[in-house]
Design an enzyme around this catalytic site. Structure first.
Site, PDB file in Angstrom:
ATOM      1  N   GLU A 146       0.820  -1.209   0.000  1.00 44.39           N
ATOM      2  CA  GLU A 146       0.000   0.000   0.000  1.00 44.39           C
ATOM      3  C   GLU A 146       0.855   1.260   0.000  1.00 44.39           C
ATOM      4  O   GLU A 146       0.535   2.248  -0.682  1.00 44.39           O
ATOM      5  CB  GLU A 146      -0.942   0.006   1.213  1.00 44.39           C
ATOM      6  CG  GLU A 146      -1.965  -1.125   1.238  1.00 44.39           C
ATOM      7  CD  GLU A 146      -3.072  -0.955   0.199  1.00 44.39           C
ATOM      8  OE1 GLU A 146      -3.072   0.052  -0.527  1.00 44.39           O
ATOM      9  OE2 GLU A 146      -3.926  -1.858   0.114  1.00 44.39           O
ATOM     10  N   ASP A 293      -4.542  -9.688  -8.438  1.00 44.71           N
ATOM     11  CA  ASP A 293      -4.929  -8.757  -9.503  1.00 44.71           C
ATOM     12  C   ASP A 293      -3.795  -7.943 -10.121  1.00 44.71           C
ATOM     13  O   ASP A 293      -3.481  -8.064 -11.308  1.00 44.71           O
ATOM     14  CB  ASP A 293      -6.034  -7.827  -8.997  1.00 44.71           C
ATOM     15  CG  ASP A 293      -5.730  -7.177  -7.645  1.00 44.71           C
ATOM     16  OD1 ASP A 293      -4.647  -7.418  -7.090  1.00 44.71           O
ATOM     17  OD2 ASP A 293      -6.597  -6.429  -7.142  1.00 44.71           O
ATOM     18  N   GLU A 387     -18.707  -5.767  -2.300  1.00 47.47           N
ATOM     19  CA  GLU A 387     -17.313  -6.198  -2.162  1.00 47.47           C
ATOM     20  C   GLU A 387     -17.126  -7.609  -2.708  1.00 47.47           C
ATOM     21  O   GLU A 387     -16.084  -7.940  -3.249  1.00 47.47           O
ATOM     22  CB  GLU A 387     -16.881  -6.123  -0.697  1.00 47.47           C
ATOM     23  CG  GLU A 387     -15.412  -6.330  -0.450  1.00 47.47           C
ATOM     24  CD  GLU A 387     -14.538  -5.167  -0.922  1.00 47.47           C
ATOM     25  OE1 GLU A 387     -13.330  -5.192  -0.624  1.00 47.47           O
ATOM     26  OE2 GLU A 387     -15.041  -4.250  -1.605  1.00 47.47           O
ATOM     27  N   GLU A 405     -12.428   0.484  -9.535  1.00 52.52           N
ATOM     28  CA  GLU A 405     -12.063  -0.414 -10.626  1.00 52.52           C
ATOM     29  C   GLU A 405     -13.108  -0.481 -11.732  1.00 52.52           C
ATOM     30  O   GLU A 405     -12.764  -0.601 -12.916  1.00 52.52           O
ATOM     31  CB  GLU A 405     -11.777  -1.824 -10.078  1.00 52.52           C
ATOM     32  CG  GLU A 405     -10.458  -1.971  -9.354  1.00 52.52           C
ATOM     33  CD  GLU A 405     -10.485  -1.400  -7.939  1.00 52.52           C
ATOM     34  OE1 GLU A 405      -9.408  -1.205  -7.344  1.00 52.52           O
ATOM     35  OE2 GLU A 405     -11.605  -1.149  -7.411  1.00 52.52           O
ATOM     36  N   THR A 491      -1.385   1.098 -10.773  1.00 52.37           N
ATOM     37  CA  THR A 491      -2.606   0.477 -10.247  1.00 52.37           C
ATOM     38  C   THR A 491      -3.371   1.441  -9.354  1.00 52.37           C
ATOM     39  O   THR A 491      -4.560   1.261  -9.111  1.00 52.37           O
ATOM     40  CB  THR A 491      -2.281  -0.822  -9.481  1.00 52.37           C
ATOM     41  OG1 THR A 491      -3.467  -1.573  -9.293  1.00 52.37           O
ATOM     42  CG2 THR A 491      -1.619  -0.531  -8.139  1.00 52.37           C
TER      43      THR A 491
END
EC number: 3.2.1.-
Length: 788
Positions: A146, A293, A387, A405, A491
């Site tokens: 993160e 992902d 979610e 996304e 991302t």
């Protein structure tokens, strides 16, 4: 990256290598799809787009202004409390708080968004605040992943924008690469995480003390997720090439090398969690959602940013495996990496919504359109993407964290097709955010899409990504303060210039070994597919694909009956695979008139099979009702749940006293693969969820784990025995004599009584037996499934 023509021209002007040029052949045909004029594709006028764009700017001002007013210099805004979230000053949220490092996370994550939205005064002020106020040496344990994508990426994106504005000569003349210096410092503070024998990074690091220092409070971790280790290359390579220090790119490349080497060689898939010391897989579930992902995303984008063929070759090999095993349009399934024909769960997570956008970059539009349309239908049903949601589009986890996304993929599809339909999708996102997430102090995550309740949370990615993609969707290139086509999105949607591979040469020793590529690789692996492949002379290409999924979730569909239907099965390497696929669904094939030589009809990669419904004259077999009777305290036989029997396994009608045992939930709950809790299952009655595979498959896994009986629960919410006739569970068409334990089936409402009892009382004993043999039958006039 968003306009292939311009990007391709840029590559030629910069003299980039031929491998990258091949990937970005001009896609003039993308713009042709905007010509579709069918009624559903209403053109959005320039005036409408302007109004929506202004609306997006107002929403951003509300969110960013609320953060600056109520939260700064805290990491995040708590929009319901109207105050900042400071690490250790609020009740801990576990790993979620590892994003917070007392470094004004939201401010840094938002820097380049301010430039994209043409808020240059605010950007200059934000850069000054970052340089003046932010410290990166705090005694805080943070997530390496993160911190890399949000903070390091934010600092780099901010530096690239500040440097661009400075070069133009009108703004930022005071700027002396301070953000780049901060990025270099942060990179150095993340590097200790890579001090492992394998080269895979620790998942956490202490910003001040590193990993193994006695004061670090970290270093005991033994595993990390695939995305966590594989999503460093863009930021670390950009940092190396901007700073001149190769150590960052070298470490990120090594981590990617390990993940590539540890892939399952038979399937070319990777798992979800890996041991950082020995490289062994700890979770072998494989998909394109949470945990994996951005690993796939970064392989493709590393090729675009760095011009290194090895990343594209690896991505293409993975992508072929994904399309073979995981992508079942419009669904994206999770499978076992060593046995990829086995689906391991019955739900999809919202992070998978990025994948259609990645497929657009790959040039594979058809499945991108299919999956995106499925996602859109889910948002129509639930307002937002939950979610997680089941393969039947019901809510699995009700949270919606304002994730971007779906907006990201909508943006990519619009830029690829020019289809105004995607503008309407974007408009619906804007409207729903305003209607259901907006609160007086910003925008709040939705705690449960079914109830609309809010959570006191506004993650930094909402400002970094959501508003960037929505604004770009409704803005012409000429209206932007930068040439967006010269950048690749990380991302976290931070902007890195694609010119890095040329203007900043690769650091010495940073080449990785190229994988062996089959000479039979398809013609378009290294270039965007031809017009004949993607667009078969059909200006309504995207709409034609979407129409097949228009009523996927059942919303808006009128009831119709069709005596004959065609279904399409994916054409694999041989004829047997589709037949086996049907067999697993419990469908047997019989040759009928028109089927020549016993072959199925096929055309361009698809088998078409006609399914004909026939009325049977065979008398319907009577279903003997069974029950699950709760006999332990406090139930003592008073709670009786009506159940359906099975045509295989132990015949309970021949057992004098039924089968008694304690119940325990199977893990995984669908029981379609190896059981994770056999020590709990042993000698007990297993509770498993219907779906994903045949009853017989589940029964064999649970019997092997030592279960003495199985209760199957319906996965369709609200189903119950009062409204739905009981049925007998059938096997998989093969001999089921090896299955010897008793099996019963509960509808959803009855099953929820059982799971609630298990949660409250932990140990629950039940009897499985025919209804007519239930205990206290002479005193009980009817089944009381609702009693407690």
């Amino acid at each position: 990256m968003q306009d292939y023509t311009k990007t391709n021209r840029l590559y030629w002007e910069l003299g980039i290598h031929s491998g990258a040029v091949r990937m970005f052949k001009v896609l003039v045909i993308f713009s042709l799809l905007g010509w579709a004029t069918c009624p559903e594709n209403h053109i959005m006028t320039a005036g409408e787009k302007t109004l929506i764009r202004h609306q997006i700017i107002e929403m951003f001002d509300h969110a960013y202004g609320s953060y600056m007013k109520y939260a700064y210099p805290a990491d995040e805004l708590m929009p319901l409390s109207c105050r900042g979230r400071v690490r250790d000053q609020e009740p801990t949220r576990g790993d979620i708080d590892d994003s917070l490092g007392k470094f004004s996370l939201t401010l840094i994550d938002t820097l380049d968004t301010l430039v994209v939205l043409n808020k240059l005064d605010e950007f200059e002020d934000a850069v000054r605040k970052t340089v003046k106020d932010v410290r990166l040496d705090n005694d805080v344990v943070v997530s390496v992943f993160e911190t890399n994508i949000r903070v390091l990426g934010g600092l780099l994106g901010g530096h690239v924008m500040a440097d661009l504005l400075r070069q133009r000569g009108r703004r930022m003349q005071w700027y002396r690469d301070e953000l780049l210096h901060m990025a270099t410092e942060l990179g150095q503070r993340l590097l200790p995480a890579f001090n492992t024998t394998s080269g895979l990074p620790y998942p956490k690091v202490n910003l001040r003390y590193g990993v193994l220092n006695p004061l670090s409070r970290t270093g005991n971790e033994s595993s990390t997720c695939t995305a966590c280790a594989g999503t460093m290359i863009l930021e670390f390579a950009a940092l190396s090439r901007l700073s001149g220090d190769s150590v960052f790119e070298e470490n990120a490349r090594k981590a990617l090398d390990v993940l590539w080497e540890r892939r399952q060689k038979g399937s070319n898939l990777v798992g979800t969690v890996i041991n950082i010391h020995n490289g062994e897989w700890l979770r072998r579930e494989s998909g394109v959602g949470a945990g994996i992902d951005s690993y796939y995303e970064y392989l493709m984008k590393a090729y675009i940013l760095l011009g290194d063929n090895v990343f594209l070759e690896r991505f293409n090999i993975h992508y072929s495996a994904i399309m073979k095993y995981i992508s079942q349009p419009p669904l994206l399934l999770n499978v076992h990496m060593h046995n990829p024909t086995v689906s391991v769960r019955s739900w999809m997570d919202s992070l998978q919504a990025f994948f259609p956008g990645l497929q657009v970059l790959r040039g594979d539009l058809k499945p991108a359109i299919e999956t995106h349309e499925m996602l859109y239908q889910v948002t129509k049903q639930h307002k937002f993407l939950p979610e997680a949601f089941t393969t039947e589009f019901r809510v699995h986890w009700g949270q919606h964290l304002l994730r971007p996304e779906f907006a990201e993929s909508t943006y990519y599809l619009y830029k690829a097709t020019g289809d105004p339909y995607y503008l309407r999708v974007g408009q619906s996102i804007v409207e729903k955010l305003n209607s259901y997430a907006r609160v007086p102090c910003g925008f709040a995550a939705v705690e449960d899409v079914r109830t609309g309740t809010h959570e006191d949370r506004m993650d930094s990615f909402f400002l970094a990504e959501m508003f960037k993609y929505l604004y770009l969707l409704f803005t012409e290139k000429s209206q932007l303060p930068i040439d967006i086509d010269k950048y690749i999105f990380t991302t976290e949607a931070h902007l890195l210039p694609v010119s890095l591979s040329i203007t900043q040469p690769p650091c010495p020793g940073n080449n990785t070994e190229s994988p062996h590529v089959s000479p039979e690789e398809d013609l378009f692996t290294h270039s965007c597919p031809s017009t004949e492949t993607l667009f078969p002379n059909n200006p309504s290409f995207a709409k034609t694909i979407r129409d097949g999924y228009k009523y996927l979730t059942g919303v808006g569909r009128a009831f119709q009956t069709f005596p004959v239907r065609e279904i399409q099965l994916p054409l694999q390497d041989n004829l047997m695979e589709p037949i086996e696929f049907l067999k697993q669904m419990g469908i047997s094939l019989t040759q009928i008139n028109g089927a020549r030589h016993g072959r199925l009809k096929h055309h361009k990669g698809v088998y078409r099979v006609k399914l004909v419904a026939e009325l049977s004259t065979t008398p319907e077999e009577e279903v003997v009702p069974h029950v699950v009777q709760l006999i332990s305290p406090p139930f003592l036989g008073r709670t009786v749940l009506v159940a359906g029997p099975a045509k295989f396994g132990m015949d309970l009608t021949k057992q004098e006293h039924g089968v008694k045992g304690s119940i325990v939930k199977a893990s995984p709950f669908t029981a379609c693969g190896p059981i994770d809790n056999p020590e709990q299952i042993l000698g007990r009655i297993a509770l498993a969820l219907r779906g994903d595979c045949m009853f017989a498959v589940k029964a064999r896994w649970l019997q092997a784990a030592g279960a003495i009986g199985i209760i199957f629960m319906d996965h369709r919410e609200g189903s119950n025995s009062e409204e739905t006739p009981l049925f007998q569970m059938v096997g998989d068409g093969d001999s089921n004599e090896d299955i010897t334990l008793p099996l019963v089936f509960l509808f959803s409402r009855e099953g929820s009584v059982l799971t609630a009892a298990l949660e409250e009382h932990k140990n629950v004993d039940v009897l499985l037996l025919p209804k007519k043999k239930q205990l206290g039958q002479d005193k009980t006039k009817k089944t009381h499934w609702h009693e407690h």
